[in-house]
Design an enzyme around this catalytic site. Structure first.
Site, mmCIF file in Angstrom:
data_model
loop_
_atom_site.group_PDB
_atom_site.id
_atom_site.type_symbol
_atom_site.label_atom_id
_atom_site.label_comp_id
_atom_site.label_asym_id
_atom_site.label_seq_id
_atom_site.Cartn_x
_atom_site.Cartn_y
_atom_site.Cartn_z
ATOM 1 N N HIS A 165 -2.243 7.018 7.181
ATOM 2 C CA HIS A 165 -1.321 7.923 6.483
ATOM 3 C C HIS A 165 -2.020 9.215 6.071
ATOM 4 O O HIS A 165 -1.482 10.306 6.232
ATOM 5 C CB HIS A 165 -0.768 7.257 5.217
ATOM 6 C CG HIS A 165 0.497 6.480 5.427
ATOM 7 N ND1 HIS A 165 1.658 7.046 5.923
ATOM 8 C CD2 HIS A 165 0.802 5.190 5.152
ATOM 9 C CE1 HIS A 165 2.606 6.121 5.969
ATOM 10 N NE2 HIS A 165 2.113 4.982 5.508
ATOM 11 N N GLN A 202 2.870 10.090 0.980
ATOM 12 C CA GLN A 202 4.177 9.419 0.950
ATOM 13 C C GLN A 202 4.955 9.753 -0.322
ATOM 14 O O GLN A 202 6.161 9.529 -0.385
ATOM 15 C CB GLN A 202 3.998 7.892 1.032
ATOM 16 C CG GLN A 202 3.529 7.411 2.397
ATOM 17 C CD GLN A 202 3.423 5.896 2.423
ATOM 18 O OE1 GLN A 202 2.432 5.341 1.979
ATOM 19 N NE2 GLN A 202 4.449 5.230 2.933
ATOM 20 N N CYS A 230 6.385 -0.301 6.584
ATOM 21 C CA CYS A 230 5.897 0.859 5.848
ATOM 22 C C CYS A 230 6.977 1.329 4.886
ATOM 23 O O CYS A 230 8.153 1.335 5.247
ATOM 24 C CB CYS A 230 5.552 1.964 6.845
ATOM 25 S SG CYS A 230 5.012 3.497 6.088
ATOM 26 N N LEU A 231 6.576 1.719 3.693
ATOM 27 C CA LEU A 231 7.557 2.200 2.706
ATOM 28 C C LEU A 231 8.264 3.465 3.165
ATOM 29 O O LEU A 231 9.315 3.797 2.642
ATOM 30 C CB LEU A 231 6.868 2.444 1.357
ATOM 31 C CG LEU A 231 6.408 1.200 0.593
ATOM 32 C CD1 LEU A 231 5.630 1.597 -0.649
ATOM 33 C CD2 LEU A 231 7.599 0.331 0.217
ATOM 34 N N HIS A 246 -3.880 0.983 7.678
ATOM 35 C CA HIS A 246 -2.549 1.609 7.626
ATOM 36 C C HIS A 246 -2.550 2.813 6.676
ATOM 37 O O HIS A 246 -2.040 3.884 7.011
ATOM 38 C CB HIS A 246 -1.530 0.553 7.180
ATOM 39 C CG HIS A 246 -0.127 1.034 7.035
ATOM 40 N ND1 HIS A 246 0.889 0.653 7.883
ATOM 41 C CD2 HIS A 246 0.451 1.864 6.134
ATOM 42 C CE1 HIS A 246 2.016 1.231 7.512
ATOM 43 N NE2 HIS A 246 1.781 1.969 6.434
ATOM 44 N N GLU A 247 -3.153 2.632 5.495
ATOM 45 C CA GLU A 247 -3.107 3.698 4.495
ATOM 46 C C GLU A 247 -4.025 4.866 4.860
ATOM 47 O O GLU A 247 -3.690 6.023 4.615
ATOM 48 C CB GLU A 247 -3.444 3.158 3.107
ATOM 49 C CG GLU A 247 -2.528 2.035 2.604
ATOM 50 C CD GLU A 247 -1.043 2.324 2.739
ATOM 51 O OE1 GLU A 247 -0.644 3.498 2.671
ATOM 52 O OE2 GLU A 247 -0.271 1.358 2.939
ATOM 53 N N GLY A 286 0.810 -1.210 0.000
ATOM 54 C CA GLY A 286 0.000 0.000 0.000
ATOM 55 C C GLY A 286 0.840 1.254 0.000
ATOM 56 O O GLY A 286 1.988 1.254 0.470
HETATM 57 NI NI NI Z 1 2.988 3.074 5.198
#
Ligand code: NI
Length: 263
Positions: free
Chosen positions: A136, A51, A90-91, A132-133, A46
């Site tokens: 964000h 981000q 997480c990215l 999670h997203e 995701g």
């Molecule tokens: Ni993330």
């Protein structure tokens, strides 16, 4: 379409609340297309728009095994059920993972890339990704959900075979600079595609070293008091983050995507 640079902790944009999208138009579709390309390049599940530097309520999710990614515009959680502890990554924290509490299932709704209303009941990894997203988009990061006394550890340290898990990306030192995709059978005979992408396409080196410094300063990561570099095994619960040290000459070699994330 283009790959966009992924912002990493503590970039302030990750703490910003994204704006509601008024109209799902070509601009939003272009943003979503870039996000999908970036997400897939990073081997992630995701990605939220902030981000990659866009303050819009747009999320892309690409579930394992699904051919195409989903676009979620203005996603909202309507209800959650249950609670469980789960590994998460997480990215925007490449190379790390931690234990968090998430719902077992969520009911959510959003607009797709054509502006059509979608209503979904999601479970397990899908539910986790949606939570999670959406976090964000509200400036909330998974480190805010870390269980008491838990720290971030090197991605892969907490992995358990029999559990679905989510780390968006795993960084490993990859000394093979070949750009070719390799296909290797794993022990179950399933073919795994390993992709090598350029780390520098996704992240700036200076932001990675800043992230590592700030994670330590903020106490999310502990320095290993007795590093065991020669044991050859990953020890649990302690920092194994040496593998993503920015001064490591191999880091620029690329990112080896965890084959387990490919099935
Ligand atoms: Ni993330």
């Amino acid at each position: 379409m283009a790959i966009r640079r992924i912002r990493v902790f503590p970039d302030p944009i990750l703490r910003k609340k994204c704006r509601v999208v008024r109209r799902v138009d070509d601009k939003i579709r272009d943003l979503a297309a870039d996000m999908i390309e970036t997400l897939d390049a990073a081997g992630g599940i995701g990605l939220a728009a902030n981000q990659v530097g866009a303050l819009q309520r747009v999320v892309t999710i690409h579930m394992l095994g699904e051919e195409s990614a989903e676009v979620l515009v203005n996603p909202e959680i309507r209800a959650t059920e249950g609670e469980r502890e789960i590994i998460e990554g997480c990215l925007s924290f490449p190379g790390y993972e931690g234990l968090v509490k998430r719902a077992i299932s969520v009911k959510a709704r959003w607009l797709d890339e054509n502006g059509s209303k979608m209503t979904v009941t999601a479970e397990e990894l899908y539910a986790q990704a949606i939570e999670h997203e959406i976090d964000h988009l509200n400036g909330i990061l998974y480190v805010d959900h870390l269980l008491a006394h838990q720290k971030l550890v090197a991605a892969g340290s907490l992995k358990r075979e029999d559990e679905p898990h989510m780390h968006d990306v795993e960084l490993e030192i990859h000394t093979d600079h070949s750009d070719d995709d390799e296909v290797e059978p794993d022990e179950s005979g399933i073919e795994i595609v390993e992709s090598t992408i350029k780390f520098s396409d996704l992240y700036s080196d200076s932001s990675i070293s800043q992230m590592q410094y700030d994670l330590r300063s903020a106490g999310y990561v502990v320095d290993d008091p007795e590093p065991e570099h020669d044991t050859g095994h990953q020890h649990h619960g302690q920092a194994g983050h040496e593998q993503v040290e920015s001064d490591d000459p191999h880091l620029n070699g690329g990112v080896l995507l965890d084959p387990e994330h490919r099935h």
